[in-house]
Scaffold this motif. Structure first.
Motif, short mmCIF file in Angstrom:
data_model
loop_
_atom_site.label_atom_id
_atom_site.label_comp_id
_atom_site.label_asym_id
_atom_site.label_seq_id
_atom_site.Cartn_x
_atom_site.Cartn_y
_atom_site.Cartn_z
N GLU A 4 0.67 -1.33 0.22
CA GLU A 4 -0.07 -0.06 0.27
C GLU A 4 0.82 1.35 -0.07
N ASP A 5 2.05 1.21 0.05
CA ASP A 5 3.12 2.25 0.05
C ASP A 5 3.31 2.79 -1.29
N PHE A 6 2.87 1.81 -2.22
CA PHE A 6 3.32 2.06 -3.70
C PHE A 6 2.21 2.65 -4.33
N VAL A 65 4.75 1.63 -8.71
CA VAL A 65 5.46 2.57 -8.97
C VAL A 65 5.77 3.07 -7.42
N ASP A 66 7.41 3.19 -7.45
CA ASP A 66 7.77 4.05 -6.05
C ASP A 66 7.38 5.47 -5.96
N PRO A 67 6.72 5.97 -5.11
CA PRO A 67 6.35 7.39 -4.95
C PRO A 67 7.73 8.09 -4.70
N LYS A 68 8.49 7.63 -3.93
CA LYS A 68 9.50 8.24 -3.49
C LYS A 68 10.73 8.92 -4.89
N LYS A 69 10.49 8.12 -5.82
CA LYS A 69 11.38 8.35 -7.06
C LYS A 69 10.63 9.61 -7.94
N PRO A 99 9.35 8.06 -15.53
CA PRO A 99 10.59 7.41 -15.77
C PRO A 99 10.28 5.97 -15.46
N LEU A 100 10.81 4.98 -16.10
CA LEU A 100 10.85 3.68 -16.15
C LEU A 100 11.47 3.27 -14.78
N ASP A 101 12.69 3.99 -14.40
CA ASP A 101 13.16 3.52 -13.12
C ASP A 101 12.54 3.67 -11.87
N SER A 102 11.49 4.41 -12.07
CA SER A 102 10.34 4.46 -10.81
C SER A 102 9.24 3.06 -10.89
N VAL A 103 9.31 2.60 -11.81
CA VAL A 103 8.61 1.19 -11.90
C VAL A 103 9.35 0.15 -10.96
#
Length: 122
Positions: A4-6, A65-69, A99-103
Motif C-alpha cells: 500500500e506504500d506504492f 511505482v515507487d512514489p519516492k522516485k 520514468p521507467l526507473d520509478s517502476v
C-alpha cells in the motif's frame, strides 16, 4: 515498503512496450491532454479498471511505482468527497514522462469472473 506504500499505473501493452524501449512514457491520450500522469492507490485500482478499461482490447499491465522516485512532481488531488488520486505532473508541473526507473514491478492483468487479477490485487 508494503504494497500500500506504492502507487500504481494501469498501462496498455503498447505503453508498457514504450516504457521498455524508451526508458519512460508520456502515457495515454488522457495523460497528454491533462498534462499529468494518472495513477492510483492500490485500493483504487479495481474501480479505475472497471470504470475506464473494461472495453480495452489490448493486454493491460499493472505497474507498481515507487512514489519516492517521483519527487515533488507527484500530487494527490481530490476527485470527489472520498477519493484523492496520485497524479504525476513532473517537476514544477512541466509534464515530463514517467520514468521507467520509478517502476518497481510490472504484471500482466487477467480478466476473470468480472474482475481483473494479478499478484498485487488479492
Amino acid at each position: 515498503m508494503a504494497e500500500e506504500d506504492f502507487i500504481y499505473r494501469i498501462s496498455t501493452e503498447q505503453e508498457w512496450e514504450e516504457f521498455q524501449k524508451n526508458g519512460s512514457s508520456f502515457g495515454a491520450e488522457i495523460d497528454k491532454s491533462t498534462c499529468y500522469y494518472h495513477l492510483s492507490k492500490l485500493d483504487q485500482v479495481q474501480l479505475t479498471l472497471k470504470n475506464f478499461f473494461l472495453n480495452v482490447k489490448e493486454d493491460l499491465y499493472l505497474l507498481q511505482v515507487d512514489p519516492k522516485k517521483l519527487g515533488d512532481g507527484l500530487i494527490y488531488e481530490a476527485v470527489d468527497e472520498v477519493n484523492s488520486f496520485p497524479h504525476f505532473y513532473g517537476p514544477e508541473k512541466t509534464f515530463v514522462p514517467l520514468p521507467l526507473d520509478s517502476v518497481v514491478k510490472a504484471e500482466k492483468l487477467t480478466f476473470t469472473n468480472g474482475n481483473f487479477t494479478c499478484s498485487f490485487l488479492t
